[in-house]
Enzyme design. Structure first.
Site, PDB file in Angstrom:
ATOM      1  N   HIS A 157      28.115  58.150  38.023  1.00 55.83           N
ATOM      2  CA  HIS A 157      29.240  57.800  37.141  1.00 55.83           C
ATOM      3  C   HIS A 157      30.460  57.303  37.931  1.00 55.83           C
ATOM      4  CE1 HIS A 157      27.131  60.295  34.027  1.00 55.83           C
ATOM      5  NE2 HIS A 157      26.874  61.044  35.079  1.00 55.83           N
ATOM      6  N   SER A 278      44.840  34.704  50.468  1.00 58.76           N
ATOM      7  CA  SER A 278      45.451  34.223  49.246  1.00 58.76           C
ATOM      8  C   SER A 278      46.528  33.216  49.614  1.00 58.76           C
ATOM      9  CB  SER A 278      46.073  35.401  48.489  1.00 58.76           C
ATOM     10  OG  SER A 278      47.141  34.954  47.680  1.00 58.76           O
ATOM     11  N   LYS A 284      46.698  39.553  51.658  1.00 55.87           N
ATOM     12  CA  LYS A 284      45.379  39.683  51.024  1.00 55.87           C
ATOM     13  C   LYS A 284      44.216  39.276  51.903  1.00 55.87           C
ATOM     14  CE  LYS A 284      44.933  39.441  46.661  1.00 55.87           C
ATOM     15  NZ  LYS A 284      44.378  40.301  45.640  1.00 55.87           N
ATOM     16  N   GLU A 291      32.077  38.475  45.659  1.00 52.15           N
ATOM     17  CA  GLU A 291      32.353  38.185  44.249  1.00 52.15           C
ATOM     18  C   GLU A 291      31.470  37.046  43.732  1.00 52.15           C
ATOM     19  OE1 GLU A 291      36.874  38.392  43.402  1.00 52.15           O
ATOM     20  OE2 GLU A 291      36.653  38.230  45.561  1.00 52.15           O
TER      21      GLU A 291
END
Ligand code: ARG
Length: 465
Positions: A157, A278, A284, A291
């Site tokens: 979970h 970024s 970043k 992704e």
């Protein structure tokens, strides 16, 4: 002007729009190598059986070689008017060898031709994908061996459950990928039948030798029913379902990497080569490759869906709808291949942050099960009662705002008087993972053995193919 290949009964050529909707050359030129391979086998067989002369066959084979080099050096001119790869090649063959080229299509139709080309293509693709899966499994196995005793939290979970080892986690993916590999190998076995010789749909009256082309193209046997041979695309759909499951596995791993690489988790560091910055936020480091692996699963499952829907309403045998099988399949296989390569690179470069992983493993009372197991083993308590007692000790730890191994013995004895000092031996995360020696469990000893087993098996798979 009507079409040179099939325009005998037509007075005029197709309208512009008809040509556009009909043409597949824009994408099926990718099948040129398989088309020529199939044509060569067919040509040799026609000569062996005396259906065409050896001289004509020689000229055709030579012409096909010339076409291969023209395509590969970029000088071949593909034409939309010639619809598809089959007719583009045949038209050029006629220019090169003259009327003898027209004999190549004896006892053959584009229907068995395209079915053959596409099978050869999917078969080649599956072989490459299998090799790529092995490489990824090897990268994961190397990480597993290096981190057989690196402790991390195991989750259910997405809540801390029990401590596990990083190596054990890596090997879970090796198992998943191995099922993908075996599914691909299984699909390959089933697809390896030769449609060539089914002709348009009914077979042919020429004395062809289907076993000869079968052997030349390394198929296991000829398809036994000509109607099925030209109308079957199961081999694509089956391979796409395997591809979908495999892409789903990669996506789960990608999702973990995205979470783990976040500033909140800091479980791992992805290398610069697989991260991006970024344009506005200088701090970043984005896990774009992970992704994209997660994102690309959409188009891969989409391709499977597309084909299932294209095929589901088609009466036997060939319908032009089936030309819609190629683009999604090309796209899906190309992207799965890219995902496997990217994931292999990411895993190779991955650096687990051992300290943070261990701290995280200690959080969330992750050794509560070990405590309950101790009560069962040492005090002979039924597990359900032990579960309850442990729950009360966890509540105590929560109230004291400390980990389980920092709860004073007196506090534990207030819950269960029979508890002794010995309980602290099972409460550390190292003790916890070391004790999980049941087959398939996370103990470092097990992980080392499994990683070594995989290393040997995968090395063999990589060399024997
Ligand atoms: N371009 C076609 C395809 O990909 C080849 C087969 C055409 N056959 C036909 N009878 N029109 O399906």
């Amino acid at each position: 002007m009507s079409n040179k290949m099939w325009g005998g009964r037509f007075a005029t050529g197709p309208s512009e729009i008809m040509e556009e909707i009909n043409a597949s050359i824009g994408f099926d030129k990718q099948l040129y190598a398989q088309d020529i391979q199939g044509s060569k086998a067919h040509c040799r067989m026609l000569a062996q059986t005396g259906i065409i002369t050896h001289d004509d066959a020689e000229a055709i084979l030579h012409g096909l070689d010339t076409i291969t080099s023209e395509i590969e050096n970029g000088s071949f001119e593909f034409s939309r008017q010639l619809e598809d790869i089959h007719m583009n090649i045949e038209a050029r063959l006629t220019e090169i060898v003259g009327p003898a080229a027209g004999r190549l299509h004896t006892a053959r139709s584009r229907n068995d031709q395209v079915a053959t080309d596409f099978r050869l293509y999917v078969r080649d693709t599956v072989d490459t994908l299998i090799e790529q899966i092995v490489s990824l499994q090897q990268a994961l196995t190397r990480k597993a061996a290096a981190h057989a005793d690196t402790i991390m939290p195991g989750f259910t979970h997405l809540q801390s459950a029990q401590p596990v080892t990083f190596g054990h986690h890596c090997l879970a993916y090796v198992e998943m990928l191995d099922r993908d590999r075996s599914r691909f190998a299984d699909a390959r076995r089933r697809m390896n039948e030769n449609p060539l010789g089914a002709a348009a749909l009914a077979g042919t009256s020429f004395p062809i030798d289907r076993d000869a082309t079968t052997q030349m193209l390394s198929f296991d046997r000829p398809c036994a029913n000509s109607l099925d041979a030209v109308s079957d695309r199961d081999f694509v759909m089956e391979s796409l379902s395997v591809a979908s499951i495999c892409a789903m596995h990669l996506s789960r791993l990608a999702e973990e990497l995205v979470i783990w690489a976040s500033a909140q988790f800091k479980f791992v560091k992805l290398s610069d080569s697989f991260s991006t910055g970024s344009s506005i936020m200088p701090q970043k480091r984005n896990p774009d490759a992970a992704e994209l692996v997660r994102g690309k699963v959409g188009r891969i499952i989409g391709a499977l869906n597309t084909l299932l829907i294209v095929m589901k309403g088609l009466p036997l045998t060939y319908s032009k709808d089936m030309q819609e099988d190629k683009e999604p399949a090309f796209d899906a296989f190309r992207n799965l291949s890219l995902c496997l390569a990217a994931m292999t690179g990411m895993v190779d470069d991955l650096e687990p942050n051992e300290e943070i992983l261990k701290d995280a493993a200690m959080a969330g009372f992750s050794t509560a099960t070990d405590l309950a197991d101790w009560l069962v083993r040492e005090l002979g308590m039924p597990f359900r009662d032990a579960h309850h007692v442990t729950g009360q000790i966890v509540a105590r730890a929560e109230a004291l705002d400390c980990d389980l191994d920092a709860v004073p013995l007196a506090d534990m004895q207030a819950v269960e008087p029979a508890i002794t000092q010995a309980i602290f031996e099972v409460l550390g995360v190292e003790n916890s993972v070391r004790s999980r020696t049941s087959f398939g469990g996370t103990a470092p000893e097990n992980v080392k053995q499994q990683a070594e087993k995989w290393r040997i098996a995968l090395e063999q798979a990589a060399t024997t193919g």
